[in-house]
Design a protein around this motif. Structure first.
Motif, PDB file in Angstrom:
ATOM      1  N   VAL A 268       8.973   4.000  32.949  1.00  0.00           N
ATOM      2  CA  VAL A 268      10.439   3.965  33.042  1.00  0.00           C
ATOM      3  C   VAL A 268      11.000   4.448  31.710  1.00  0.00           C
ATOM      4  CG1 VAL A 268      12.468   2.458  33.253  1.00  0.00           C
ATOM      5  CG2 VAL A 268      10.468   2.055  34.700  1.00  0.00           C
ATOM      6  N   VAL A 482      24.894   8.291  37.021  1.00  0.00           N
ATOM      7  CA  VAL A 482      24.069   7.103  37.287  1.00  0.00           C
ATOM      8  C   VAL A 482      24.780   6.225  38.308  1.00  0.00           C
ATOM      9  CG1 VAL A 482      22.968   7.128  35.013  1.00  0.00           C
ATOM     10  CG2 VAL A 482      25.070   5.794  35.349  1.00  0.00           C
ATOM     11  N   ARG A 487      21.150   3.452  36.908  1.00  0.00           N
ATOM     12  CA  ARG A 487      19.991   4.250  37.314  1.00  0.00           C
ATOM     13  C   ARG A 487      20.431   5.658  37.719  1.00  0.00           C
ATOM     14  NH1 ARG A 487      15.902   2.061  42.009  1.00  0.00           N
ATOM     15  NH2 ARG A 487      14.080   3.316  41.478  1.00  0.00           N
ATOM     16  N   SER A 488      19.734   6.662  37.230  1.00  0.00           N
ATOM     17  CA  SER A 488      20.050   8.043  37.580  1.00  0.00           C
ATOM     18  C   SER A 488      19.966   8.242  39.087  1.00  0.00           C
ATOM     19  CB  SER A 488      19.078   8.987  36.868  1.00  0.00           C
ATOM     20  OG  SER A 488      19.072  10.254  37.483  1.00  0.00           O
ATOM     21  N   LYS A 492      14.682   8.512  39.672  1.00  0.00           N
ATOM     22  CA  LYS A 492      14.790   7.093  40.002  1.00  0.00           C
ATOM     23  C   LYS A 492      14.252   6.145  38.931  1.00  0.00           C
ATOM     24  CE  LYS A 492      16.706   7.991  43.920  1.00  0.00           C
ATOM     25  NZ  LYS A 492      18.163   7.884  44.014  1.00  0.00           N
ATOM     26  N   ASN A 493      13.467   6.662  37.985  1.00  0.00           N
ATOM     27  CA  ASN A 493      12.965   5.773  36.919  1.00  0.00           C
ATOM     28  C   ASN A 493      13.598   6.117  35.578  1.00  0.00           C
ATOM     29  OD1 ASN A 493      11.639   8.237  36.618  1.00  0.00           O
ATOM     30  ND2 ASN A 493       9.700   7.297  35.974  1.00  0.00           N
ATOM     31  N   PHE A 495      17.154   5.597  33.301  1.00  0.00           N
ATOM     32  CA  PHE A 495      18.350   4.763  33.165  1.00  0.00           C
ATOM     33  C   PHE A 495      19.130   5.162  31.919  1.00  0.00           C
ATOM     34  CE2 PHE A 495      15.327   2.489  35.677  1.00  0.00           C
ATOM     35  CZ  PHE A 495      16.064   1.754  36.594  1.00  0.00           C
ATOM     36  N   MET A 525      17.754  -4.491  36.343  1.00  0.00           N
ATOM     37  CA  MET A 525      16.371  -4.012  36.352  1.00  0.00           C
ATOM     38  C   MET A 525      15.397  -5.161  36.586  1.00  0.00           C
ATOM     39  SD  MET A 525      16.528  -1.270  33.186  1.00  0.00           S
ATOM     40  CE  MET A 525      14.852  -0.633  33.390  1.00  0.00           C
ATOM     41  N   LEU A 532      11.226  -0.721  40.595  1.00  0.00           N
ATOM     42  CA  LEU A 532      11.553   0.115  39.446  1.00  0.00           C
ATOM     43  C   LEU A 532      10.635   1.324  39.360  1.00  0.00           C
ATOM     44  CD1 LEU A 532      12.370  -2.011  36.275  1.00  0.00           C
ATOM     45  CD2 LEU A 532      13.897  -0.675  37.718  1.00  0.00           C
TER      46      LEU A 532
END
Length: 534
Positions: A268, A482, A487-488, A492-493, A495, A525, A532
């Motif tokens: 992440v 985001v 979260r973008s 997906k991982n 931030f 998170m 995540l």
């Protein structure tokens, strides 16, 4: 390129938001690594330890990275902006430099579209952030007075700053006009707090506090985060974020303290690089899969930059003021914070009152404004001005506009060859009307205080402290970068937790809200740990 062992969470940036998110996530016992392009600060080297503190403010301790030009800094092309970017790279980030003024965004700031038909609503509201504001106030150590009728209710753990010499002069002027004022919340300790000594008025809080009374994250969040197992590597400049064949962030390429290129894999990635550094990094992470920059399917990365134009007016009173004594802002007013269309603009501004200025700054500024002559009368006039300044600043809400943006400069690069950010920014007609209104009200306040020799800075040119909006949060991937928990939408991982996620800017300093959002994202998170890594 050297490759390290993968980490669970990689945080880029050790400033206000990076420190908060690291501390909050530490309880998960994941392997968390933070990279910062600066180093640990040495309070013994801070300007306020010596008599030449003001001279240093014009050179190695300037708030502008272009003037300061430390190896840790990166240049910024802000030629096409009337407001110049000021930031700081190092553990603690710009909290090392900030004035410690500590308002929160108001509940209305999260619903601007609904209330006033402009900009966008946030996907979260003020109430969602309240527990994180409270947690952050405890961690940073806030001094203030609860119960302000025009501001969000806070519960500062320390009593407010003394009003000093300047405060009563300002308060009496505001009372004469019948306008709101209140002692401001600050992150300057008024009593010994969590290992930090109380303020003893060593000098101006900007650029840095050698006493440790002013909260910066290198002395608040980071010691606790590191004790909890977070790893922090300094003098590591991240060049780009890489992605794998699934479109997920796989890690970062960075230059270590010896200038050697390294790859750090991660499950992440969290970006905490401020509203200029974050879009710079995303745009420089373009690839075949992400040709317009990472996480930029909306095309909004770098757009909607909001600065907060500052309209400042100041004058000089017969009574002595606090000059450079800390902290610089002791009172605030929210009299003109909310929309009143009869004023000729939408939204509003906060008012900050300055205690004064140091003697070197006063001499330079007064000579530039033409109120301090050279020659036989110089000393007499200087004695009348020095230590007698009162300042009123209107911090004006900047509405998001896509043409205000951060891009990559085609020529200018940092010392590692990474493209520098380029700023294109203009002050809107709405903001200009707001600034003129603020100056007019400021003049009324100063005249009520008996001030003469009134001067203005409109805008404050070196006033780009607040870097907001360039990777905004929202529920619609076409209109935001985001989602509602940082979260973008695209990766997906990945931030983002810094001021770039702001949807609107409000009319107050943003650090308190930036850190509350970082703690909120960390909490989200932790609630979603299971997915995540999907």
């Amino acid at each position: 390129m050297n490759k390290s062992d993968p980490v669970d969470v990689l945080i880029i940036g050790a400033g206000a938001s990076g420190a908060a998110v690291a501390w909050s996530l530490a309880e998960t016992r994941m392997h968390i690594l933070c990279l910062d392009q600066g180093g640990w600060m040495k309070p013994s080297e801070y300007p306020s330890t010596g008599r030449d503190w003001e001279a240093k403010f014009y050179g190695e301790w300037s708030t502008s990275p272009n003037v300061r030009a430390r190896p840790e800094d990166y240049p910024i092309n802000d030629d096409n902006s009337p407001i110049k970017v000021v930031n700081f790279n190092g553990v603690g980030g710009s909290t090392v430099m900030y004035t410690a003024h500590w308002p929160r965004l108001h509940p209305s700031d999260f619903k601007v579209k609904t209330l006033d038909g402009v900009a966008e609503d946030w996907p979260i509201d003020y109430d969602t952030l309240v527990p994180f504001f409270e947690e952050n106030d405890r961690m940073m150590g806030v001094s203030g007075l609860s119960g302000d009728p025009l501001s969000p209710l806070t519960h500062p753990p320390m009593p407010p700053q003394p009003l000093g010499l300047s405060g009563p002069l300002i308060a009496k002027a505001m009372n004469k006009l019948g306008w709101h004022w209140w002692p401001s919340d600050t992150t300057v300790a008024t009593m010994d707090y969590e290992g930090r000594a109380r303020c003893i008025n060593l000098g101006h809080c900007t650029p840095a506090c050698a006493q440790g009374a002013k909260a910066s994250t290198d002395i608040t969040y980071w010691p606790q985060a590191i004790r909890a197992g977070v790893e922090l590597k300094t003098h590591c400049r991240v060049r780009e974020i890489l992605t794998n064949e699934h479109g997920m962030a796989s890690g970062v390429v960075y230059y270590d303290k010896d200038g050697i290129e390294q790859f750090q894999p991660a499950e992440v990635v969290i970006i905490a690089c401020n509203g200029v550094g974050t879009p710079r990094l995303l745009l420089n992470s373009a690839s075949g899969r992400f040709p317009n920059g990472l996480a930029n399917s909306s095309g909004l990365v770098g757009k909607n930059l909001m600065f907060h134009p500052y309209a400042q007016i100041y004058g000089f009173v017969k009574e002595p003021t606090d000059s450079n004594r800390a902290p610089p802002t002791c009172l605030w007013s929210k009299e003109f914070y909310d929309t009143d269309l009869s004023r000729g603009f939408v939204r509003g501004y906060g008012i900050q009152f300055g205690r004064g200025a140091g003697p070197v700054f006063e001499a330079v500024a007064s000579e530039q404004k033409g109120i301090l002559p050279w020659g036989a009368d110089h000393h007499r006039v200087f004695r009348r001005l020095n230590g007698h300044r009162l300042a009123v600043s209107a911090i004006c809400e900047d509405l998001p506009e896509e043409h205000n943006r951060v891009t990559l400069d085609p020529v200018l690069k940092d010392s590692h060859g990474i493209p520098a950010p380029k700023i294109d920014y203009t002050i809107s007609a709405n903001s200009r009307k707001m600034m003129e209104h603020g100056l007019a009200r400021g003049k009324e306040i100063l005249e009520a205080a008996g001030a003469t020799d009134i001067c203005t800075n409109n805008p404050i040119p070196w006033g780009g402290w607040h870097l907001l909006g360039t990777a905004r949060m929202g529920t619609d991937p076409a209109r935001s970068v985001v989602n509602e928990w940082g979260r973008s939408h695209d990766v997906k991982n990945l931030f983002i937790v810094d001021g770039s996620v702001f949807v609107t800017s409000g009319g107050v300093n943003p650090t308190s809200t930036i850190q509350a959002i970082a703690l909120y994202v960390a909490d989200q998170m932790k609630q979603r740990l299971a997915n995540l890594f999907d």
